[in-house]
Motif scaffolding. Structure first.
Motif, mmCIF file in Angstrom:
data_model
loop_
_atom_site.group_PDB
_atom_site.id
_atom_site.type_symbol
_atom_site.label_atom_id
_atom_site.label_comp_id
_atom_site.label_asym_id
_atom_site.label_seq_id
_atom_site.Cartn_x
_atom_site.Cartn_y
_atom_site.Cartn_z
ATOM 1 N N SER A 118 0.811 -1.219 0.000
ATOM 2 C CA SER A 118 0.000 0.000 0.000
ATOM 3 C C SER A 118 0.848 1.274 0.000
ATOM 4 N N LEU A 119 2.149 1.139 0.014
ATOM 5 C CA LEU A 119 3.018 2.319 0.145
ATOM 6 C C LEU A 119 3.597 2.801 -1.180
ATOM 7 N N GLY A 120 3.140 2.243 -2.275
ATOM 8 C CA GLY A 120 3.670 2.648 -3.578
ATOM 9 C C GLY A 120 5.128 2.266 -3.698
ATOM 10 N N PRO A 121 5.945 3.121 -4.334
ATOM 11 C CA PRO A 121 7.364 2.803 -4.521
ATOM 12 C C PRO A 121 8.149 2.736 -3.202
ATOM 13 N N LEU A 122 7.637 3.360 -2.161
ATOM 14 C CA LEU A 122 8.321 3.336 -0.868
ATOM 15 C C LEU A 122 8.318 1.936 -0.260
ATOM 16 N N GLY A 123 7.272 1.162 -0.525
ATOM 17 C CA GLY A 123 7.159 -0.184 0.026
ATOM 18 C C GLY A 123 8.280 -1.119 -0.412
ATOM 19 N N PRO A 124 8.439 -1.345 -1.731
ATOM 20 C CA PRO A 124 9.529 -2.225 -2.179
ATOM 21 C C PRO A 124 10.918 -1.694 -1.810
ATOM 22 N N PHE A 125 11.072 -0.378 -1.841
ATOM 23 C CA PHE A 125 12.362 0.206 -1.474
ATOM 24 C C PHE A 125 12.676 -0.085 -0.006
ATOM 25 N N THR A 126 11.665 0.061 0.849
ATOM 26 C CA THR A 126 11.847 -0.231 2.268
ATOM 27 C C THR A 126 12.172 -1.703 2.483
ATOM 28 N N GLN A 127 11.471 -2.590 1.773
ATOM 29 C CA GLN A 127 11.746 -4.026 1.901
ATOM 30 C C GLN A 127 13.171 -4.347 1.462
ATOM 31 N N TYR A 128 13.622 -3.718 0.380
ATOM 32 C CA TYR A 128 14.984 -3.941 -0.105
ATOM 33 C C TYR A 128 16.000 -3.507 0.959
ATOM 34 N N LEU A 129 15.788 -2.322 1.521
ATOM 35 C CA LEU A 129 16.709 -1.825 2.548
ATOM 36 C C LEU A 129 16.724 -2.744 3.769
ATOM 37 N N LEU A 130 15.556 -3.198 4.186
ATOM 38 C CA LEU A 130 15.487 -4.102 5.341
ATOM 39 C C LEU A 130 16.205 -5.426 5.067
ATOM 40 N N LYS A 131 16.030 -5.940 3.871
ATOM 41 C CA LYS A 131 16.611 -7.240 3.531
ATOM 42 C C LYS A 131 18.125 -7.162 3.410
ATOM 43 N N HIS A 132 18.642 -6.106 2.803
ATOM 44 C CA HIS A 132 20.066 -6.022 2.497
ATOM 45 C C HIS A 132 20.879 -5.180 3.487
ATOM 46 N N TYR A 133 20.237 -4.259 4.173
ATOM 47 C CA TYR A 133 20.975 -3.323 5.038
ATOM 48 C C TYR A 133 20.331 -3.192 6.412
ATOM 49 N N HIS A 134 19.835 -4.274 6.963
ATOM 50 C CA HIS A 134 19.117 -4.224 8.238
ATOM 51 C C HIS A 134 19.992 -3.665 9.364
ATOM 52 N N THR A 135 21.215 -4.135 9.461
ATOM 53 C CA THR A 135 22.121 -3.665 10.518
ATOM 54 C C THR A 135 22.429 -2.184 10.351
ATOM 55 N N LEU A 136 22.673 -1.764 9.124
ATOM 56 C CA LEU A 136 22.950 -0.353 8.852
ATOM 57 C C LEU A 136 21.739 0.511 9.207
ATOM 58 N N MET A 137 20.543 0.033 8.894
ATOM 59 C CA MET A 137 19.337 0.798 9.217
ATOM 60 C C MET A 137 19.157 0.932 10.736
ATOM 61 N N HIS A 138 19.445 -0.141 11.471
ATOM 62 C CA HIS A 138 19.379 -0.055 12.940
ATOM 63 C C HIS A 138 20.367 0.988 13.455
#
Length: 169
Positions: free
Chosen positions: A88-108
């Motif tokens: 439901s978030l448009g382009p922000l949704g897949p981008f957020t999922q990508y960041l979580l999957k590949h850069y979870h530690t960096l995001m924390h």
């Protein structure tokens, strides 16, 4: 929007729960912002009217709202990723999922760094208050809290404040 979202939710409990969570969050944030800014304005007016010792200015709503929403979204995504409606978030949704999957530690790390920056800005606000002659303890607390919650959206006004200097004779 909330009523329309809730109306579409018949038969789909998960969608209804997400819509309800969104509506409740918007209502709470709106009410909280209104209450906080109103109390800040009243406290600033109740002090010695306009004197440098009690100077306080409420941060503008748009930058403050952006700060709260970004930090709120960031925390939501990091701590409750299964509850985020990515589709439901448009382009922000897949981008957020990508960041979580590949850069979870960096995001924390970035999330906690952002909060540490807000703490640093808040402490700097106290130092600025003292250096600019804002001596009222309640006003200093207001600057600290507002800067902690809204960051530069608040600190900007304190940096820009130029107290009137008394002429020495």
């Amino acid at each position: 929007m909330c009523a329309a979202a809730m109306g579409k939710a018949r038969g789909d409990e998960a969608y209804f729960q997400r819509s309800s969570l969104f509506c409740v969050t918007v209502i709470i944030l709106s009410f909280g912002y209104y209450t906080v800014t109103r109390s800040f304005k009243m406290a600033a007016k109740s002090e010695a009217g306009g004197a440098a010792a009690s100077y306080f200015r409420v941060a503008r709503p748009l930058p403050s709202l952006v700060t709260v929403l970004v930090l709120g979204y960031f925390g939501w995504v990091l701590f409750w990723p299964e509850s985020v409606p990515y589709q439901s978030l448009g382009p922000l949704g897949p981008f957020t999922q990508y960041l979580l999957k590949h850069y979870h530690t960096l995001m924390h790390g970035c999330y906690w760094l952002a909060w540490m920056i807000h703490v640093g800005e808040s402490l700097y606000a106290i130092v600025l208050c003292k250096s600019k002659g804002i001596t009222n303890t309640w006003t200093q607390l207001l600057w600290f809290l507002q800067t902690f919650l809204f960051g530069m959206a608040s600190l900007y006004y304190l940096i820009a404040f130029r107290p009137k200097r008394q002429k020495q004779t």
